[in-house]
Design a protein around this motif. Structure first.
Motif, PDB file in Angstrom:
ATOM      1  N   ASP A  45       0.834  -1.205   0.000  1.00  0.00           N
ATOM      2  CA  ASP A  45       0.000   0.000   0.000  1.00  0.00           C
ATOM      3  C   ASP A  45       0.867   1.252   0.000  1.00  0.00           C
ATOM      4  OD1 ASP A  45      -2.638   1.354   0.317  1.00  0.00           O
ATOM      5  OD2 ASP A  45      -1.774   1.973   2.231  1.00  0.00           O
ATOM      6  N   SER A  46       1.951   1.216   0.774  1.00  0.00           N
ATOM      7  CA  SER A  46       2.857   2.360   0.840  1.00  0.00           C
ATOM      8  C   SER A  46       3.542   2.592  -0.500  1.00  0.00           C
ATOM      9  CB  SER A  46       3.904   2.129   1.936  1.00  0.00           C
ATOM     10  OG  SER A  46       4.753   3.243   2.064  1.00  0.00           O
ATOM     11  N   VAL A  47       3.979   1.508  -1.151  1.00  0.00           N
ATOM     12  CA  VAL A  47       4.629   1.626  -2.459  1.00  0.00           C
ATOM     13  C   VAL A  47       3.674   2.232  -3.480  1.00  0.00           C
ATOM     14  CG1 VAL A  47       5.529   0.292  -4.411  1.00  0.00           C
ATOM     15  CG2 VAL A  47       6.302  -0.227  -2.095  1.00  0.00           C
ATOM     16  N   SER A  48       2.403   1.863  -3.394  1.00  0.00           N
ATOM     17  CA  SER A  48       1.418   2.371  -4.358  1.00  0.00           C
ATOM     18  C   SER A  48       1.159   3.863  -4.181  1.00  0.00           C
ATOM     19  CB  SER A  48       0.100   1.600  -4.216  1.00  0.00           C
ATOM     20  OG  SER A  48      -0.564   1.936  -3.004  1.00  0.00           O
ATOM     21  N   ARG A  49       1.488   4.387  -2.989  1.00  0.00           N
ATOM     22  CA  ARG A  49       1.195   5.796  -2.700  1.00  0.00           C
ATOM     23  C   ARG A  49       2.393   6.725  -2.868  1.00  0.00           C
ATOM     24  NH1 ARG A  49       0.718   6.247   2.206  1.00  0.00           N
ATOM     25  NH2 ARG A  49       0.654   4.140   3.080  1.00  0.00           N
ATOM     26  N   GLY A  50       3.586   6.174  -3.041  1.00  0.00           N
ATOM     27  CA  GLY A  50       4.745   7.054  -3.129  1.00  0.00           C
ATOM     28  C   GLY A  50       5.943   6.385  -3.771  1.00  0.00           C
ATOM     29  N   ILE A  51       6.965   7.189  -4.039  1.00  0.00           N
ATOM     30  CA  ILE A  51       8.182   6.705  -4.681  1.00  0.00           C
ATOM     31  C   ILE A  51       9.135   6.160  -3.622  1.00  0.00           C
ATOM     32  CG2 ILE A  51      10.177   7.367  -6.076  1.00  0.00           C
ATOM     33  CD1 ILE A  51       8.436   9.563  -7.292  1.00  0.00           C
ATOM     34  N   VAL A  52       9.686   4.980  -3.892  1.00  0.00           N
ATOM     35  CA  VAL A  52      10.617   4.331  -2.975  1.00  0.00           C
ATOM     36  C   VAL A  52      11.941   4.107  -3.701  1.00  0.00           C
ATOM     37  CG1 VAL A  52      11.071   2.264  -1.606  1.00  0.00           C
ATOM     38  CG2 VAL A  52       8.749   3.167  -1.757  1.00  0.00           C
ATOM     39  N   ASP A  53      13.042   4.362  -3.018  1.00  0.00           N
ATOM     40  CA  ASP A  53      14.366   4.119  -3.593  1.00  0.00           C
ATOM     41  C   ASP A  53      14.988   2.832  -3.067  1.00  0.00           C
ATOM     42  OD1 ASP A  53      14.500   6.538  -5.153  1.00  0.00           O
ATOM     43  OD2 ASP A  53      14.823   7.623  -3.283  1.00  0.00           O
ATOM     44  N   VAL A  54      14.804   2.561  -1.775  1.00  0.00           N
ATOM     45  CA  VAL A  54      15.382   1.375  -1.137  1.00  0.00           C
ATOM     46  C   VAL A  54      14.370   0.817  -0.141  1.00  0.00           C
ATOM     47  CG1 VAL A  54      17.256   0.463   0.301  1.00  0.00           C
ATOM     48  CG2 VAL A  54      17.737   2.275  -1.356  1.00  0.00           C
ATOM     49  N   ILE A  55      14.281  -0.515  -0.081  1.00  0.00           N
ATOM     50  CA  ILE A  55      13.387  -1.170   0.873  1.00  0.00           C
ATOM     51  C   ILE A  55      14.216  -1.950   1.885  1.00  0.00           C
ATOM     52  CG2 ILE A  55      11.528  -2.858   1.172  1.00  0.00           C
ATOM     53  CD1 ILE A  55      10.725  -2.236  -1.766  1.00  0.00           C
ATOM     54  N   LEU A  56      14.017  -1.665   3.166  1.00  0.00           N
ATOM     55  CA  LEU A  56      14.629  -2.433   4.245  1.00  0.00           C
ATOM     56  C   LEU A  56      13.583  -3.417   4.752  1.00  0.00           C
ATOM     57  CD1 LEU A  56      16.513   0.300   6.343  1.00  0.00           C
ATOM     58  CD2 LEU A  56      17.481  -1.310   4.692  1.00  0.00           C
TER      59      LEU A  56
END
Length: 212
Positions: A45-56
């Motif tokens: 859900d978070s990815v669908s709402r914004g741009i992500v560069d790195v996932i921990l």
């Protein structure tokens, strides 16, 4: 400023560790945590709402739910580096994570400075992979990286070669049909295959398929 920062999504079930990661990233001028969540569903859900560069992504061990979660994250944020943080230090897990495209596999007790440096490096250079691997396994890792398929993908292709359907493969490996389909899509891309038979032939050429 967040526009100039490396945007990080934190996925960690433990609230204590999640808060610690959030505090760590907030203390760095060039990093910005866009969200800190407990589940894969919340992460998607978070990815669908914004741009992500790195996932921990904090995990406690390898299992079908982790595998499925990584595949879903990879599909939702294609090409974005995932750094696994885990207490596990078993070589088989590391190989499987790499097969799904993970760019880092580190212990949860890694130093703050090293973790932040890994985040920066995988964000800057798509060729970088950082692993915490027992020294005795380095040679084996090098050998396995020469083959295009992960251990799980190789297992799936061995079952495809036996004529199994996706449902049968899922039952055999205790994973969902959706996970099987996502693995097959990745396999087709890696092997440049146009059909199941073509994929079997190309996988067999890369490494012998051992009957399951």
């Amino acid at each position: 400023m967040i526009n100039d920062s490396i945007r990080i999504l934190i996925v960690e079930e433990s609230s204590v560790f999640r808060v610690g990661l959030l505090s760590l990233t907030q203390g760095a001028d060039d990093l910005a945590a866009i969200d800190a969540v407990a589940t894969i569903g919340e992460a998607l859900d978070s990815v669908s709402r914004g741009i992500v560069d790195v996932i921990l992504y904090g995990v406690e061990g390898w299992g079908p739910e982790v595998e499925s979660g990584l595949l879903e994250l990879s599909a939702a944020a294609p090409g974005k580096p995932v750094i696994i943080l885990s207490q596990e230090n078993r070589f088989g897990f590391i190989q499987e994570f790499l097969g799904i495209g993970v760019r880092g596999y580190l212990p949860k007790n890694v130093s703050d400075m090293y973790l932040l440096s890994v985040v920066r490096e995988v964000s800057r250079d798509e060729r970088c992979v950082f692993l915490s691997v027992p020294s005795g396994d380095v040679r084996s890792l090098s050998s396995n990286l020469r083959t295009p398929l992960s251990r799980r993908e190789h297992e799936i292709m061995s079952l495809v070669a036996r004529g199994m359907t996706n449902a049968q493969i899922g039952n055999c490996l205790a994973i969902t049909q959706g996970t099987v389909k996502r693995h097959l899509r990745n396999i087709f891309v890696k092997l440049n295959a146009v059909s199941r038979l073509d994929a079997v032939n190309k996988a067999q050429t890369a490494a012998p398929l051992v009957p399951a």
